[in-house]
Motif scaffolding. Structure first.
Motif, PDB file in Angstrom:
ATOM      1  N   LEU A 127       0.833  -1.214   0.000  1.00  0.00           N
ATOM      2  CA  LEU A 127       0.000   0.000   0.000  1.00  0.00           C
ATOM      3  C   LEU A 127       0.863   1.258   0.000  1.00  0.00           C
ATOM      4  CD1 LEU A 127      -3.018  -0.771   2.365  1.00  0.00           C
ATOM      5  CD2 LEU A 127      -3.114   0.014  -0.007  1.00  0.00           C
ATOM      6  N   ARG A 128       1.935   1.249   0.792  1.00  0.00           N
ATOM      7  CA  ARG A 128       2.823   2.415   0.802  1.00  0.00           C
ATOM      8  C   ARG A 128       3.415   2.670  -0.574  1.00  0.00           C
ATOM      9  NH1 ARG A 128       4.646   0.301   5.742  1.00  0.00           N
ATOM     10  NH2 ARG A 128       6.483  -0.570   4.717  1.00  0.00           N
ATOM     11  N   ASP A 129       3.880   1.617  -1.218  1.00  0.00           N
ATOM     12  CA  ASP A 129       4.460   1.773  -2.554  1.00  0.00           C
ATOM     13  C   ASP A 129       3.411   2.243  -3.556  1.00  0.00           C
ATOM     14  OD1 ASP A 129       6.903   1.046  -1.628  1.00  0.00           O
ATOM     15  OD2 ASP A 129       6.946  -0.937  -2.572  1.00  0.00           O
ATOM     16  N   PHE A 130       2.183   1.711  -3.413  1.00  0.00           N
ATOM     17  CA  PHE A 130       1.127   2.127  -4.335  1.00  0.00           C
ATOM     18  C   PHE A 130       0.792   3.605  -4.160  1.00  0.00           C
ATOM     19  CE2 PHE A 130      -3.382   2.993  -5.092  1.00  0.00           C
ATOM     20  CZ  PHE A 130      -3.450   2.711  -6.448  1.00  0.00           C
ATOM     21  N   GLU A 131       0.596   4.017  -2.910  1.00  0.00           N
ATOM     22  CA  GLU A 131       0.224   5.426  -2.660  1.00  0.00           C
ATOM     23  C   GLU A 131       1.335   6.366  -3.113  1.00  0.00           C
ATOM     24  OE1 GLU A 131      -2.639   6.325  -2.024  1.00  0.00           O
ATOM     25  OE2 GLU A 131      -3.589   4.510  -1.240  1.00  0.00           O
ATOM     26  N   ALA A 132       2.583   5.932  -2.920  1.00  0.00           N
ATOM     27  CA  ALA A 132       3.712   6.766  -3.373  1.00  0.00           C
ATOM     28  C   ALA A 132       3.704   6.874  -4.897  1.00  0.00           C
ATOM     29  CB  ALA A 132       5.025   6.168  -2.875  1.00  0.00           C
ATOM     30  N   MET A 133       3.500   5.751  -5.578  1.00  0.00           N
ATOM     31  CA  MET A 133       3.438   5.756  -7.043  1.00  0.00           C
ATOM     32  C   MET A 133       2.268   6.610  -7.531  1.00  0.00           C
ATOM     33  SD  MET A 133       1.587   4.395  -9.798  1.00  0.00           S
ATOM     34  CE  MET A 133       0.785   2.893  -9.256  1.00  0.00           C
ATOM     35  N   TYR A 134       1.121   6.449  -6.870  1.00  0.00           N
ATOM     36  CA  TYR A 134      -0.081   7.173  -7.283  1.00  0.00           C
ATOM     37  C   TYR A 134       0.099   8.685  -7.092  1.00  0.00           C
ATOM     38  CZ  TYR A 134      -5.108   8.083  -7.750  1.00  0.00           C
ATOM     39  OH  TYR A 134      -6.350   8.533  -8.157  1.00  0.00           O
ATOM     40  N   ASP A 135       0.689   9.052  -5.964  1.00  0.00           N
ATOM     41  CA  ASP A 135       0.897  10.480  -5.681  1.00  0.00           C
ATOM     42  C   ASP A 135       1.850  11.100  -6.694  1.00  0.00           C
ATOM     43  OD1 ASP A 135       0.748  12.868  -3.857  1.00  0.00           O
ATOM     44  OD2 ASP A 135       2.894  12.457  -3.729  1.00  0.00           O
ATOM     45  N   VAL A 136       2.969  10.435  -6.955  1.00  0.00           N
ATOM     46  CA  VAL A 136       3.936  10.957  -7.930  1.00  0.00           C
ATOM     47  C   VAL A 136       3.306  10.997  -9.318  1.00  0.00           C
ATOM     48  CG1 VAL A 136       6.125  10.490  -9.098  1.00  0.00           C
ATOM     49  CG2 VAL A 136       5.956  10.249  -6.619  1.00  0.00           C
ATOM     50  N   GLY A 137       2.524   9.979  -9.661  1.00  0.00           N
ATOM     51  CA  GLY A 137       1.887   9.926 -10.971  1.00  0.00           C
ATOM     52  C   GLY A 137       0.900  11.058 -11.183  1.00  0.00           C
ATOM     53  N   LYS A 138       0.112  11.370 -10.146  1.00  0.00           N
ATOM     54  CA  LYS A 138      -0.843  12.483 -10.271  1.00  0.00           C
ATOM     55  C   LYS A 138      -0.112  13.814 -10.417  1.00  0.00           C
ATOM     56  CE  LYS A 138      -3.260  11.437  -6.587  1.00  0.00           C
ATOM     57  NZ  LYS A 138      -4.298  11.494  -5.529  1.00  0.00           N
ATOM     58  N   ARG A 139       0.922  13.993  -9.622  1.00  0.00           N
ATOM     59  CA  ARG A 139       1.676  15.246  -9.727  1.00  0.00           C
ATOM     60  C   ARG A 139       2.368  15.361 -11.078  1.00  0.00           C
ATOM     61  NH1 ARG A 139       5.760  15.559  -6.561  1.00  0.00           N
ATOM     62  NH2 ARG A 139       5.701  13.593  -5.403  1.00  0.00           N
ATOM     63  N   MET A 140       2.847  14.239 -11.595  1.00  0.00           N
ATOM     64  CA  MET A 140       3.489  14.258 -12.908  1.00  0.00           C
ATOM     65  C   MET A 140       2.475  14.625 -13.996  1.00  0.00           C
ATOM     66  SD  MET A 140       5.073  11.043 -15.050  1.00  0.00           S
ATOM     67  CE  MET A 140       3.389  10.448 -15.365  1.00  0.00           C
ATOM     68  N   ALA A 141       1.305  13.991 -13.943  1.00  0.00           N
ATOM     69  CA  ALA A 141       0.288  14.264 -14.959  1.00  0.00           C
ATOM     70  C   ALA A 141      -0.156  15.731 -14.908  1.00  0.00           C
ATOM     71  CB  ALA A 141      -0.908  13.335 -14.748  1.00  0.00           C
ATOM     72  N   LYS A 142      -0.349  16.232 -13.689  1.00  0.00           N
ATOM     73  CA  LYS A 142      -0.749  17.644 -13.542  1.00  0.00           C
ATOM     74  C   LYS A 142       0.351  18.579 -14.054  1.00  0.00           C
ATOM     75  CE  LYS A 142      -3.850  16.822  -9.638  1.00  0.00           C
ATOM     76  NZ  LYS A 142      -4.051  16.992  -8.181  1.00  0.00           N
TER      77      LYS A 142
END
Length: 227
Positions: free
Chosen positions: A94-109
């Motif tokens: 879960l930690r790895d997923f949330e970290a990936m998801y957070d970075v991915g959203k910031r990257m897309a934005k």
């Protein structure tokens, strides 16, 4: 007695089958689904980065929700069974997923709001976190399928052992039947004093008024009792 023994013996097979039905196979499917949803999140965020369309954020959130739901099932199982290793493993996933998801959203934005150069600056971090997450989920999925395979192998071994036990019980039953038949036969012969066909012949001689056969039979048997 054989049926009683087999009832208890097959109870173990039933328990293993229930574990497989309610836990091993469903969780293997959940692990595979989590891997699929993680890839979906990555793809939707990558699409937003490439096209600039905001709709991908909602789709990514749906996949993220499905991923978290799967992780929650593993966490519930770990707490219910007291499996601290699984609980720690799921927390790390879960930690790895949330970290990936957070970075991915910031990257897309960043791609949408600030342009390609800003997004590219975060791409390597996103790719590294995606790879790390995949490395976490793959062993989890593999372990669940291995657990399912182990349950199947255990059921097959137990059934094979039960079959051997059943053969043993049948052989034992046949042996007891043979012994009982011999004992009953000997008991009947002891009461008759001779084989039934010998008794019948003597009876016919007696009916005809001949008693020599009676004397000869008793002398041969060494006894003067019985029919």
């Amino acid at each position: 007695v054989g049926a009683f023994v087999m009832t208890f013996s097959l109870a173990n097979v039933k328990d293993r089958a229930e574990i497989m039905r309610s836990q091993a196979l469903p969780l293997a499917d959940v692990a595979a689904s989590m891997q699929f949803e993680a890839v979906n999140v990555q793809q939707w965020l990558t699409d937003v980065s490439a096209t600039g369309e905001d709709d991908g954020f909602a789709e990514a959130e749906k996949s993220a929700g499905a991923f978290r739901a799967g992780a929650a099932r593993f966490t519930a199982l770990a707490e219910r069974t007291g499996n601290q290793v699984l609980k720690t493993e799921i927390a790390a996933v879960l930690r790895d997923f949330e970290a990936m998801y957070d970075v991915g959203k910031r990257m897309a934005k960043a791609y949408v709001a600030e342009g390609r150069e800003a997004g590219n600056a975060m791409m390597d971090d996103f790719a590294a976190r995606t790879e790390a997450l995949a490395g976490r989920i793959a062993p989890l999925k593999a372990s669940q399928f291995q657990a399912a395979d182990a349950q199947v192998a255990g059921i097959l071994d137990k059934l094979e052992n039960d079959l051997r036990l059943q053969y043993l019980l049948v052989a034992l039953s046949l042996a007891i039947g043979v012994v009982c038949a011999v004992l009953v036969s000997r008991g009947i012969r002891r009461q008759l004093g001779a084989e039934p066909w010998e008794v019948a012949e003597v009876a016919r001689d007696v009916a005809a008024g001949r008693f020599e056969a009676v004397c000869a039979t008793c002398a041969a048997k060494g006894r003067g009792c019985g029919v």
